[in-house]
Design a protein around this motif. Structure first.
Motif, PDB file in Angstrom:
ATOM      1  N   ALA A  68      31.550  43.432  31.713  1.00  0.00           N
ATOM      2  CA  ALA A  68      30.450  44.241  32.258  1.00  0.00           C
ATOM      3  C   ALA A  68      30.973  45.514  32.918  1.00  0.00           C
ATOM      4  CB  ALA A  68      29.635  43.427  33.258  1.00  0.00           C
ATOM      5  N   GLU A  69      32.044  45.402  33.678  1.00  0.00           N
ATOM      6  CA  GLU A  69      32.625  46.547  34.379  1.00  0.00           C
ATOM      7  C   GLU A  69      34.133  46.421  34.302  1.00  0.00           C
ATOM      8  OE1 GLU A  69      30.814  48.070  37.996  1.00  0.00           O
ATOM      9  OE2 GLU A  69      29.516  46.301  37.944  1.00  0.00           O
ATOM     10  N   SER A  70      34.769  47.284  33.499  1.00  0.00           N
ATOM     11  CA  SER A  70      36.194  47.128  33.226  1.00  0.00           C
ATOM     12  C   SER A  70      37.084  48.128  33.953  1.00  0.00           C
ATOM     13  CB  SER A  70      36.440  47.200  31.718  1.00  0.00           C
ATOM     14  OG  SER A  70      35.933  48.419  31.189  1.00  0.00           O
ATOM     15  N   GLY A  71      36.535  48.842  34.933  1.00  0.00           N
ATOM     16  CA  GLY A  71      37.369  49.706  35.762  1.00  0.00           C
ATOM     17  C   GLY A  71      38.215  48.857  36.704  1.00  0.00           C
ATOM     18  N   VAL A  72      39.402  49.348  37.068  1.00  0.00           N
ATOM     19  CA  VAL A  72      40.296  48.590  37.933  1.00  0.00           C
ATOM     20  C   VAL A  72      39.602  48.218  39.239  1.00  0.00           C
ATOM     21  CG1 VAL A  72      42.422  48.716  39.306  1.00  0.00           C
ATOM     22  CG2 VAL A  72      42.402  49.520  36.936  1.00  0.00           C
ATOM     23  N   ARG A  73      38.926  49.150  39.855  1.00  0.00           N
ATOM     24  CA  ARG A  73      38.257  48.850  41.133  1.00  0.00           C
ATOM     25  C   ARG A  73      37.179  47.777  40.957  1.00  0.00           C
ATOM     26  NH1 ARG A  73      39.361  54.547  42.486  1.00  0.00           N
ATOM     27  NH2 ARG A  73      40.841  54.430  44.201  1.00  0.00           N
ATOM     28  N   ALA A  74      36.443  47.837  39.868  1.00  0.00           N
ATOM     29  CA  ALA A  74      35.404  46.824  39.615  1.00  0.00           C
ATOM     30  C   ALA A  74      36.039  45.457  39.345  1.00  0.00           C
ATOM     31  CB  ALA A  74      34.530  47.244  38.443  1.00  0.00           C
ATOM     32  N   ILE A  75      37.138  45.431  38.604  1.00  0.00           N
ATOM     33  CA  ILE A  75      37.841  44.172  38.341  1.00  0.00           C
ATOM     34  C   ILE A  75      38.348  43.589  39.654  1.00  0.00           C
ATOM     35  CG2 ILE A  75      39.870  43.135  37.258  1.00  0.00           C
ATOM     36  CD1 ILE A  75      39.541  45.266  34.999  1.00  0.00           C
ATOM     37  N   ALA A  76      38.965  44.440  40.487  1.00  0.00           N
ATOM     38  CA  ALA A  76      39.488  43.977  41.773  1.00  0.00           C
ATOM     39  C   ALA A  76      38.361  43.470  42.672  1.00  0.00           C
ATOM     40  CB  ALA A  76      40.263  45.100  42.454  1.00  0.00           C
ATOM     41  N   ALA A  77      37.235  44.160  42.670  1.00  0.00           N
ATOM     42  CA  ALA A  77      36.090  43.726  43.483  1.00  0.00           C
ATOM     43  C   ALA A  77      35.578  42.366  43.012  1.00  0.00           C
ATOM     44  CB  ALA A  77      34.979  44.764  43.430  1.00  0.00           C
ATOM     45  N   ALA A  78      35.512  42.175  41.696  1.00  0.00           N
ATOM     46  CA  ALA A  78      35.060  40.883  41.161  1.00  0.00           C
ATOM     47  C   ALA A  78      36.025  39.776  41.563  1.00  0.00           C
ATOM     48  CB  ALA A  78      34.935  40.960  39.639  1.00  0.00           C
ATOM     49  N   ILE A  79      37.320  40.038  41.456  1.00  0.00           N
ATOM     50  CA  ILE A  79      38.307  39.026  41.849  1.00  0.00           C
ATOM     51  C   ILE A  79      38.167  38.715  43.335  1.00  0.00           C
ATOM     52  CG2 ILE A  79      40.770  38.578  42.167  1.00  0.00           C
ATOM     53  CD1 ILE A  79      41.239  40.185  39.544  1.00  0.00           C
ATOM     54  N   GLY A  80      38.049  39.749  44.160  1.00  0.00           N
ATOM     55  CA  GLY A  80      37.906  39.522  45.599  1.00  0.00           C
ATOM     56  C   GLY A  80      36.677  38.709  45.937  1.00  0.00           C
ATOM     57  N   ARG A  81      35.571  39.028  45.296  1.00  0.00           N
ATOM     58  CA  ARG A  81      34.311  38.317  45.538  1.00  0.00           C
ATOM     59  C   ARG A  81      34.425  36.856  45.087  1.00  0.00           C
ATOM     60  NH1 ARG A  81      31.625  41.778  42.853  1.00  0.00           N
ATOM     61  NH2 ARG A  81      31.686  40.725  40.867  1.00  0.00           N
ATOM     62  N   ASN A  82      34.967  36.652  43.906  1.00  0.00           N
ATOM     63  CA  ASN A  82      35.050  35.305  43.352  1.00  0.00           C
ATOM     64  C   ASN A  82      36.170  34.480  43.969  1.00  0.00           C
ATOM     65  OD1 ASN A  82      32.855  35.670  41.556  1.00  0.00           O
ATOM     66  ND2 ASN A  82      34.188  36.835  40.220  1.00  0.00           N
ATOM     67  N   ALA A  83      37.247  35.119  44.384  1.00  0.00           N
ATOM     68  CA  ALA A  83      38.355  34.387  45.005  1.00  0.00           C
ATOM     69  C   ALA A  83      37.924  33.796  46.339  1.00  0.00           C
ATOM     70  CB  ALA A  83      39.560  35.296  45.188  1.00  0.00           C
ATOM     71  N   ARG A  84      37.072  34.496  47.072  1.00  0.00           N
ATOM     72  CA  ARG A  84      36.574  33.941  48.337  1.00  0.00           C
ATOM     73  C   ARG A  84      35.783  32.663  48.070  1.00  0.00           C
ATOM     74  NH1 ARG A  84      36.781  39.253  49.722  1.00  0.00           N
ATOM     75  NH2 ARG A  84      34.770  39.888  48.935  1.00  0.00           N
ATOM     76  N   ARG A  85      35.038  32.651  46.993  1.00  0.00           N
ATOM     77  CA  ARG A  85      34.296  31.428  46.626  1.00  0.00           C
ATOM     78  C   ARG A  85      35.256  30.324  46.227  1.00  0.00           C
ATOM     79  NH1 ARG A  85      30.476  34.464  42.571  1.00  0.00           N
ATOM     80  NH2 ARG A  85      29.404  35.785  44.041  1.00  0.00           N
ATOM     81  N   ALA A  86      36.341  30.692  45.540  1.00  0.00           N
ATOM     82  CA  ALA A  86      37.293  29.698  45.044  1.00  0.00           C
ATOM     83  C   ALA A  86      38.047  29.009  46.171  1.00  0.00           C
ATOM     84  CB  ALA A  86      38.287  30.347  44.080  1.00  0.00           C
TER      85      ALA A  86
END
Length: 128
Positions: A68-86
């Motif tokens: 959906a969003e393949s920019g580095v900042r968007a990828i990093a934001a997705a990881i940060g958001r999902n890692a907190r859930r993990a």
């Protein structure tokens, strides 16, 4: 190191994304780059997702987020958001019945008294 998911810091995740992409042959210039515009392939995407999960926890980078969003900042934001859930235990992972396939006796398919068909927990017809 504990072996659990790494606590995410946004700029640290961006650096990790750029470095990991470079290891995978995707030549990003920095946090303003885009994974696919820099030559990222579906195979590289799969490898990036696997590495994100190994480092940040299960489902840290779902494929839908990357595509959906393949920019580095968007990828990093997705990881940060999902890692907190993990990092929080998932109640759906709790199995109150014991090992998979086990019946109430704690054995899978074995019933010493013959009262229950393997794994059903229901009495056999004709027996009490």
């Amino acid at each position: 190191m504990s072996g659990g998911p790494v606590s995410p810091a946004p700029d640290g995740i961006e650096r990790w994304v750029v470095a990991t992409c470079r290891e995978l042959g995707v030549e990003l210039d920095g946090p303003d780059g885009d994974f696919f515009e820099a030559g990222g392939t579906s195979l590289a995407a799969t490898r990036l997702i696997a590495r994100a999960e190994a480092r940040y926890g299960r489902d840290a980078l779902p494929p839908d987020d990357l595509f959906a969003e393949s920019g580095v900042r968007a990828i990093a934001a997705a990881i940060g958001r999902n890692a907190r859930r993990a990092t929080a235990p998932d109640p759906a992972d709790a199995d109150e019945t014991g090992p998979a396939g086990a019946d109430e006796t704690g054995t899978a398919g074995a019933d010493p008294a013959g009262a229950h068909p393997a794994g059903t927990g229901e009495p056999r017809a004709g027996r009490a």
